[in-house]
Design an enzyme around this catalytic site. Structure first.
Site, short mmCIF file in Angstrom:
data_model
loop_
_atom_site.label_atom_id
_atom_site.label_comp_id
_atom_site.label_asym_id
_atom_site.label_seq_id
_atom_site.Cartn_x
_atom_site.Cartn_y
_atom_site.Cartn_z
N HIS A 244 89.58 30.31 -21.53
CA HIS A 244 89.96 31.18 -20.36
C HIS A 244 89.99 30.40 -19.07
CE1 HIS A 244 86.03 31.15 -19.53
NE2 HIS A 244 85.57 31.63 -20.90
N GLY B 163 87.98 29.68 -16.70
CA GLY B 163 86.63 29.09 -16.65
C GLY B 163 86.80 27.69 -17.31
N HIS B 164 87.18 27.97 -18.42
CA HIS B 164 87.26 26.46 -19.63
C HIS B 164 88.39 25.61 -18.81
CE1 HIS B 164 85.99 29.22 -22.73
NE2 HIS B 164 85.31 28.43 -22.70
N ASP C 266 76.83 29.47 -17.16
CA ASP C 266 75.52 29.20 -18.03
C ASP C 266 74.64 28.28 -17.35
OD1 ASP C 266 76.55 30.30 -20.68
OD2 ASP C 266 78.15 29.36 -19.75
N GLN D 270 71.93 26.78 -19.31
CA GLN D 270 72.55 25.53 -20.14
C GLN D 270 72.53 24.43 -19.33
OE1 GLN D 270 75.52 26.18 -23.15
NE2 GLN D 270 77.01 25.29 -21.83
N MET E 127 84.25 35.22 -16.01
CA MET E 127 85.11 35.02 -17.21
C MET E 127 84.09 34.57 -18.48
SD MET E 127 88.65 33.77 -16.24
CE MET E 127 89.72 34.69 -15.19
#
Ligand code: AMP
Length: 282
Positions: free
Chosen positions: A34, A36-37, A150, A153, A184
């Site tokens: 999406h 974001g990636h 994240d 993470q 997203m």
């Protein structure tokens, strides 16, 4: 763009780039891309000569009752999106390629991996830092691109890079959101239309918390209960946690000060969503 499926081929391709003095940027993902990636890919493409994106749904970061089997996958669509973004290498290893034998050696994410999401997803961050360290050892990038979405993470990987002396620079990209504020996520595809309509309540509540802090509120309990109320009023979400913690150590803060992370995990229907904001208080 080259799609590479084996560690050997990837190492060979990158050795050539490295010998020419090229800077390598690396974006680890589980796919179902999406915006974001794509923002991480674009950040890497801007800073580096070669961008490697890995697409691997990592079984060891899923618990036995989690969504490993149904995690969304669409390699054709992802490959088109990565190519359109300008990615040089899409690394798509099989589970056998990454784990040819059952693992005997793991990387321990430590105390910070047991808090927040780690409290209800035991072993999740051990799986994350183990796969990221394996990928760093394969790719040897100059820079690693992660998303603020994240947040835990990010912090756990930053500590791993620091503690284990990985020679890589960690770059964190802001959370990409839908128009209505929903962060997203590949998992948003699980939401029914009714659930999707409720999901933005999480970010709305976080924005309200940010405003409370800007207006002078410092009491974490009051902020947490307001977030809880705003999410519960507008949805049938079940809240997994709402936490105000120090960004650097995830210690619970009673009074907001310094760099604080306000993080939420909630289930809408059977979908677990997470979101967070970082606030800086002088
Ligand atoms: P995933 O495929 O969900 O494991 O995510 C791969 C990378 O993309 C991680 O560094 C995520 O933090 C990042 N990412 C996922 N969603 C977003 C988002 N909405 N905005 C920015 N980065 C994201």
């Amino acid at each position: 763009m080259r799609m590479i499926r084996t560690i050997k081929q990837l190492r060979r391709a990158l050795a050539t780039s490295r010998s020419k003095g090229k800077k390598i940027g690396f974006v680890p993902t589980m796919g179902y891309f999406h915006a974001g990636h794509i923002s991480l890919m674009k950040a890497s493409i801007k800073d580096n000569d070669v961008t490697v994106v890995s697409l691997f749904v990592n079984p060891i970061q899923f618990g036995p009752d989690e969504d490993l089997a149904k995690y969304p996958r669409d390699l054709k669509r992802d490959s088109r999106a990565a190519q359109a973004a300008g990615v040089d290498i899409l690394f798509v290893p099989s589970v056998d390629q990454m784990y040819p034998q059952p693992l005997l050696t793991y990387v321990d994410a430590g105390r910070m991996g047991d808090l927040l999401c780690g409290a209800t997803r035991p072993g999740h961050f051990r799986g994350v830092v183990t796969i990221v360290s394996k990928l760093l050892n394969i790719v040897h990038p100059n820079a690693l691109y992660l998303g603020q979405k994240d947040a835990q993470q990010v912090e756990v990987i930053k500590k791993m890079v620091r503690d284990l002396n990985f020679p890589v620079c960690v770059k964190v990209c802001p959370t990409t959101r839908e128009r209505d504020g929903l962060a997203m996520s590949s998992r948003n595809s699980y939401l029914s239309p009714t659930e999707r309509a409720q999901a933005p309540a999480i970010y709305k509540a976080l924005c309200h918390a940010r405003k409370m802090i800007a207006d002078g509120e410092r009491d974490a309990a009051k902020i947490n209960s307001q977030i809880k109320k705003l999410i519960s009023d507008g949805t049938n979400a079940s809240i997994v946690y709402i936490s105000c913690v120090g960004l650097d150590d995830f210690c619970i803060t009673r009074r907001i000060k310094g760099d604080a992370l306000i993080a939420v995990a909630a289930r809408i229907g059977s979908t677990r969503l997470i979101d967070n904001i970082v606030v800086k208080v002088k």
